[in-house]
Design an enzyme around this catalytic site. Structure first.
Site, PDB file in Angstrom:
ATOM      1  CE  LYS A   1     -23.276 -13.874  -1.398  1.00 52.41           C
ATOM      2  NZ  LYS A   1     -21.883 -13.740  -1.910  1.00 52.41           N
TER       3      LYS A   1
ATOM      4  CD  GLN B   1     -18.769 -15.373   4.964  1.00 54.39           C
ATOM      5  OE1 GLN B   1     -17.581 -15.084   4.901  1.00 54.39           O
ATOM      6  NE2 GLN B   1     -19.716 -14.455   4.945  1.00 54.39           N
TER       7      GLN B   1
ATOM      8  CE  LYS C   1     -18.796 -12.884   8.590  1.00 50.46           C
ATOM      9  NZ  LYS C   1     -17.855 -12.155   7.694  1.00 50.46           N
TER      10      LYS C   1
ATOM     11  CE  LYS D   1     -13.747 -14.728   2.896  1.00 51.89           C
ATOM     12  NZ  LYS D   1     -14.628 -13.716   3.539  1.00 51.89           N
TER      13      LYS D   1
ATOM     14  N   GLY E   1     -16.557 -10.279  -2.809  1.00 53.84           N
ATOM     15  CA  GLY E   1     -15.231  -9.731  -2.528  1.00 53.84           C
ATOM     16  C   GLY E   1     -14.773  -9.962  -1.100  1.00 53.84           C
ATOM     17  CG  ASP E   2     -12.314 -11.133   2.487  1.00 51.65           C
ATOM     18  OD1 ASP E   2     -13.222 -11.074   3.315  1.00 51.65           O
ATOM     19  OD2 ASP E   2     -11.105 -11.192   2.832  1.00 51.65           O
TER      20      ASP E   2
ATOM     21  CB  THR F   1     -18.669  -4.719   5.341  1.00 46.11           C
ATOM     22  OG1 THR F   1     -19.051  -5.564   4.256  1.00 46.11           O
ATOM     23  CG2 THR F   1     -18.063  -5.539   6.453  1.00 46.11           C
TER      24      THR F   1
ATOM     25  CG  ASN G   1     -15.595  -2.360   0.804  1.00 44.95           C
ATOM     26  OD1 ASN G   1     -16.223  -3.062   1.578  1.00 44.95           O
ATOM     27  ND2 ASN G   1     -16.187  -1.568  -0.067  1.00 44.95           N
TER      28      ASN G   1
ATOM     29  CB  SER H   1     -23.808 -10.533  -0.549  1.00 39.09           C
ATOM     30  OG  SER H   1     -22.595  -9.898  -0.833  1.00 39.09           O
TER      31      SER H   1
HETATM   32  P1  NDP Z   1      -9.560  -4.296   1.321  1.00 39.58           P
HETATM   33  O1  NDP Z   1      -8.618  -5.074   0.495  1.00 39.58           O
HETATM   34  O2  NDP Z   1     -10.477  -3.330   0.678  1.00 39.58           O
HETATM   35  O3  NDP Z   1      -8.772  -3.497   2.457  1.00 39.58           O
HETATM   36  C1  NDP Z   1      -7.960  -4.144   3.376  1.00 39.58           C
HETATM   37  C2  NDP Z   1      -7.228  -3.093   4.188  1.00 39.58           C
HETATM   38  O4  NDP Z   1      -6.527  -3.725   5.242  1.00 39.58           O
HETATM   39  C3  NDP Z   1      -6.187  -2.355   3.359  1.00 39.58           C
HETATM   40  O5  NDP Z   1      -6.058  -1.052   3.853  1.00 39.58           O
HETATM   41  C4  NDP Z   1      -4.935  -3.172   3.591  1.00 39.58           C
HETATM   42  O6  NDP Z   1      -3.745  -2.442   3.440  1.00 39.58           O
HETATM   43  C5  NDP Z   1      -5.122  -3.586   5.036  1.00 39.58           C
HETATM   44  N1  NDP Z   1      -4.480  -4.890   5.256  1.00 39.58           N
HETATM   45  C6  NDP Z   1      -4.784  -6.042   4.646  1.00 39.58           C
HETATM   46  N2  NDP Z   1      -3.979  -7.033   5.052  1.00 39.58           N
HETATM   47  C7  NDP Z   1      -3.169  -6.490   5.933  1.00 39.58           C
HETATM   48  C8  NDP Z   1      -2.125  -7.010   6.703  1.00 39.58           C
HETATM   49  N3  NDP Z   1      -1.752  -8.299   6.639  1.00 39.58           N
HETATM   50  N4  NDP Z   1      -1.507  -6.170   7.538  1.00 39.58           N
HETATM   51  C9  NDP Z   1      -1.881  -4.860   7.621  1.00 39.58           C
HETATM   52  N5  NDP Z   1      -2.862  -4.303   6.899  1.00 39.58           N
HETATM   53  C10 NDP Z   1      -3.500  -5.118   6.079  1.00 39.58           C
HETATM   54  O7  NDP Z   1     -10.377  -5.388   2.173  1.00 39.58           O
HETATM   55  P2  NDP Z   1     -11.757  -5.201   2.948  1.00 39.58           P
HETATM   56  O8  NDP Z   1     -11.851  -3.823   3.501  1.00 39.58           O
HETATM   57  O9  NDP Z   1     -12.828  -5.733   2.094  1.00 39.58           O
HETATM   58  O10 NDP Z   1     -11.569  -6.257   4.136  1.00 39.58           O
HETATM   59  C11 NDP Z   1     -11.060  -5.880   5.425  1.00 39.58           C
HETATM   60  C12 NDP Z   1     -11.457  -6.914   6.452  1.00 39.58           C
HETATM   61  O11 NDP Z   1     -12.876  -6.986   6.529  1.00 39.58           O
HETATM   62  C13 NDP Z   1     -10.997  -8.343   6.180  1.00 39.58           C
HETATM   63  O12 NDP Z   1     -10.750  -8.983   7.416  1.00 39.58           O
HETATM   64  C14 NDP Z   1     -12.214  -8.975   5.528  1.00 39.58           C
HETATM   65  O13 NDP Z   1     -12.214 -10.381   5.675  1.00 39.58           O
HETATM   66  C15 NDP Z   1     -13.323  -8.329   6.344  1.00 39.58           C
HETATM   67  N6  NDP Z   1     -14.649  -8.316   5.753  1.00 39.58           N
HETATM   68  C16 NDP Z   1     -14.862  -7.788   4.516  1.00 39.58           C
HETATM   69  C17 NDP Z   1     -16.140  -7.741   3.993  1.00 39.58           C
HETATM   70  C18 NDP Z   1     -16.435  -7.102   2.693  1.00 39.58           C
HETATM   71  O14 NDP Z   1     -17.619  -6.996   2.359  1.00 39.58           O
HETATM   72  N7  NDP Z   1     -15.469  -6.629   1.942  1.00 39.58           N
HETATM   73  C19 NDP Z   1     -17.274  -8.325   4.721  1.00 39.58           C
HETATM   74  C20 NDP Z   1     -16.957  -8.784   6.048  1.00 39.58           C
HETATM   75  C21 NDP Z   1     -15.679  -8.793   6.520  1.00 39.58           C
HETATM   76  P3  NDP Z   1      -3.164  -2.094   1.964  1.00 39.58           P
HETATM   77  O15 NDP Z   1      -4.021  -0.937   1.476  1.00 39.58           O
HETATM   78  O16 NDP Z   1      -1.740  -1.715   2.190  1.00 39.58           O
HETATM   79  O17 NDP Z   1      -3.327  -3.332   1.155  1.00 39.58           O
HETATM   80  O1  2IT Z   2     -16.347 -11.912   5.175  1.00 38.14           O
HETATM   81  C1  2IT Z   2     -17.396 -11.621   4.545  1.00 38.14           C
HETATM   82  O2  2IT Z   2     -18.513 -11.718   5.054  1.00 38.14           O
HETATM   83  C2  2IT Z   2     -17.245 -11.128   3.172  1.00 38.14           C
HETATM   84  N1  2IT Z   2     -16.125 -10.975   2.691  1.00 38.14           N
HETATM   85  C3  2IT Z   2     -18.469 -10.829   2.348  1.00 38.14           C
HETATM   86  C4  2IT Z   2     -19.050 -12.074   1.783  1.00 38.14           C
HETATM   87  C5  2IT Z   2     -20.173 -11.883   0.792  1.00 38.14           C
HETATM   88  O3  2IT Z   2     -20.588 -12.911   0.252  1.00 38.14           O
HETATM   89  O4  2IT Z   2     -20.635 -10.769   0.569  1.00 38.14           O
END
Ligand code: NDP
Ligand code: 2IT
Length: 450
Positions: free
Chosen positions: A89, A110, A113, A125, A164-165, A208, A239, A382
């Site tokens: 997952k 992961q 976690k 992943k 997603g991520d 998250t 997100n 999830s």
């Molecule tokens: P999104 O794509 O929704 O948003 C990512 C944000 O971070 C955007 O604002 C993006 O900017 C910015 N960003 C991404 N890469 C870079 C970079 N290299 N340098 C600067 N800014 C950057 O992703 P999420 O919000 O889903 O994910 C954010 C973090 O949270 C990640 O580390 C992800 O692994 C982690 N995460 C996500 C989960 C989820 O459920 N979605 C669960 C657990 C962890 P821009 O808008 O310009 O692209």
């Molecule tokens: O980093 C993470 O935990 C995620 N991107 C979410 C993974 C999931 O299966 O919901």
């Protein structure tokens, strides 16, 4: 050389040039010293050597046709890391920086976690080095369909369940689900983060960010404080960042910053969240336009960032929520945060703080919630989506939110109690790594040499 360092040395020679992966492995293994010393069984069963090697790594070509008729080729990945606790997952990341090292670090994190959530989910992943920026909706759809045309044969509701991520949200999950259904003829819970119209769970979108804020609140409660009235720096504007900011407002705190890949916004009176949602969830615009609506805000472009870090951490605040990406908070940033009076860091992103930054937080004894604990609310919800799909039910927002809160509380209590058990009260990095490890490792031992 001791056992842990010789395992890391072997890993570096068998899997060369994967620096993010080594960083994640070193952080976990170095925390395990006390438990490995106390229990012979982990060494005898070669648990850490088995843990650092994924069960399976799938890499594939993703060819697609852009709007001009040109053929584009990307590299796709799914790393099925560990299935001791349940089906693989973990999310899918679409970003130009994606490579095997990044997917392996994310998959490795992961495992622990998912173990910390207490739910029956293994670690995996995936993703692609595809850059969604500037691509039309039709291009995104064709890319997702091509990606799923290979991935579908490796996944399933009881084998591997992606989500997603970065760069993958409800739109991409929709296109991938459609292609999976077309190829297999099966309508099943093979992906999470689905639309609420066709099998998604309430609260998954928010989970998250909300979870990272609940976790922060539990850390502060244990120290006799709360989030009420706190000024908070948030990075990212995707997100995780958006729903962290939403929950901060709901809990009486004020998020004063956010950022994207081009720059940082600081707004003394509080970030205008409706505007951020409109810019990022609807028009997919960049943050530089924020000042057109709020001339009193400060915008700092990436070119003007400090040489040793990131502008978003250079403002004074009570708390920090890194919610963008790995290594976005450096030693210089950690020094600036601590000097500015920051008392709490709760990691919404995966591995956002460098090793040196983490060491500074732990040495300063502030409340530090490592990503694998603080951001586990997303994957936990999830799993709640999987449970609803499997039982053909849908739970209310309040029911799911209550379960999420309880899971975040359990993760905090488990990490905190484990830190105390191993003689370092308050060190949630140590506590989370040992508690996550212990659950996976004991399951692996019971399942034999596989
Ligand atoms: P999104 O794509 O929704 O948003 C990512 C944000 O971070 C955007 O604002 C993006 O900017 C910015 N960003 C991404 N890469 C870079 C970079 N290299 N340098 C600067 N800014 C950057 O992703 P999420 O919000 O889903 O994910 C954010 C973090 O949270 C990640 O580390 C992800 O692994 C982690 N995460 C996500 C989960 C989820 O459920 N979605 C669960 C657990 C962890 P821009 O808008 O310009 O692209
Ligand atoms: O980093 C993470 O935990 C995620 N991107 C979410 C993974 C999931 O299966 O919901």
């Amino acid at each position: 050389m001791n056992y842990i360092h010789s395992t890391i040395a072997q890993l570096k020679s068998s899997s060369p040039a994967q620096c993010e992966f080594y960083q994640a492995v070193e952080e976990v293994l170095e925390s395990l010293e006390p438990i490995l010393e106390n229990s012979e069984k982990y060494k005898k069963n070669a648990i850490i050597q088995r843990l650092v090697e994924p069960e399976r790594q799938i890499m594939f070509r993703v060819p697609w046709v852009d709007d001009e008729g040109n053929i584009q080729v990307n590299k796709g990945y799914r790393i099925e890391f560990n299935s001791a606790l349940g089906p693989y997952k973990g999310g899918l990341r679409f970003h130009p920086s994606v490579n095997a090292s990044i997917i392996k670090f994310l998959g490795f994190e992961q495992i622990f976690k998912n173990a910390l959530t207490g739910l029956p989910i293994g670690g995996g992943k995936g993703g692609a080095n595809f850059d969604p920026k500037g691509r039309s909706d039709a291009e995104i759809m064709r890319f997702c369909q091509s990606f799923m045309s290979e991935l579908y044969r490796h996944i399933g509701p009881t084998t591997d369940v992606p989500a997603g991520d970065i760069g993958v949200g409800a739109r991409e999950i929709g296109y991938m689900f459609g292609q999976y259904k077309r190829l297999t003829g099966r309508y099943e819970g093979v992906l999470t983060g689905k639309s609420l119209l066709w099998g998604g769970s309430l609260v998954r979108k928010e989970a998250t960010g909300y979870g990272a804020v609940y976790f922060a609140d539990y850390m502060l409660q244990a120290r006799g404080g709360s989030l009420q009235g706190k000024r908070c720096l948030v990075s990212g504007a995707g997100n995780v960042a958006i729903y962290a900011m939403e929950k901060l407002y709901q809990m009486g705190a004020t998020p004063v910053s956010c950022s994207d890949s081009r720059g940082t916004v600081y707004h003394e009176s509080g970030i205008d969240l409706d505007l951020i949602k409109c810019l990022k969830e609807q028009s997919r615009d960049c943050l530089s336009t924020y000042k057109q609506t709020h001339p009193d805000a400060i915008y700092i472009a990436v070119n003007d960032y400090p040489k040793d870090g990131h502008a978003v951490w250079r403002f004074n605040a009570d708390a920090a929520f890194p919610c963008a990406t790995q290594n976005e908070l450096t030693q210089g940033d950690a020094n600036a945060l601590l000097t500015g009076g920051c008392l709490l860091v709760s990691e919404g992103a995966n591995m956002p703080s460098t090793k040196e930054a983490i060491e500074s937080f732990i040495a300063a004894k502030i409340a530090y919630g490592p990503g694998k604990a603080a951001n586990a609310g997303g994957v936990a919800t999830s799993q709640l989506e999987m449970a609803q799909n499997a039982s053909m039910q849908s739970w209310t927002f309040e029911e799911v939110d209550e379960k999420l809160k309880q899971i975040m509380k359990n993760i905090f209590v488990t990490a905190n109690d484990t830190a105390t058990e191993f003689g370092e009260p308050g060190n949630l990095l140590l506590g989370a790594n040992i508690a996550g490890f212990r659950r996976v490792a004991d399951a692996m031992i019971e399942q034999g040499v596989v």
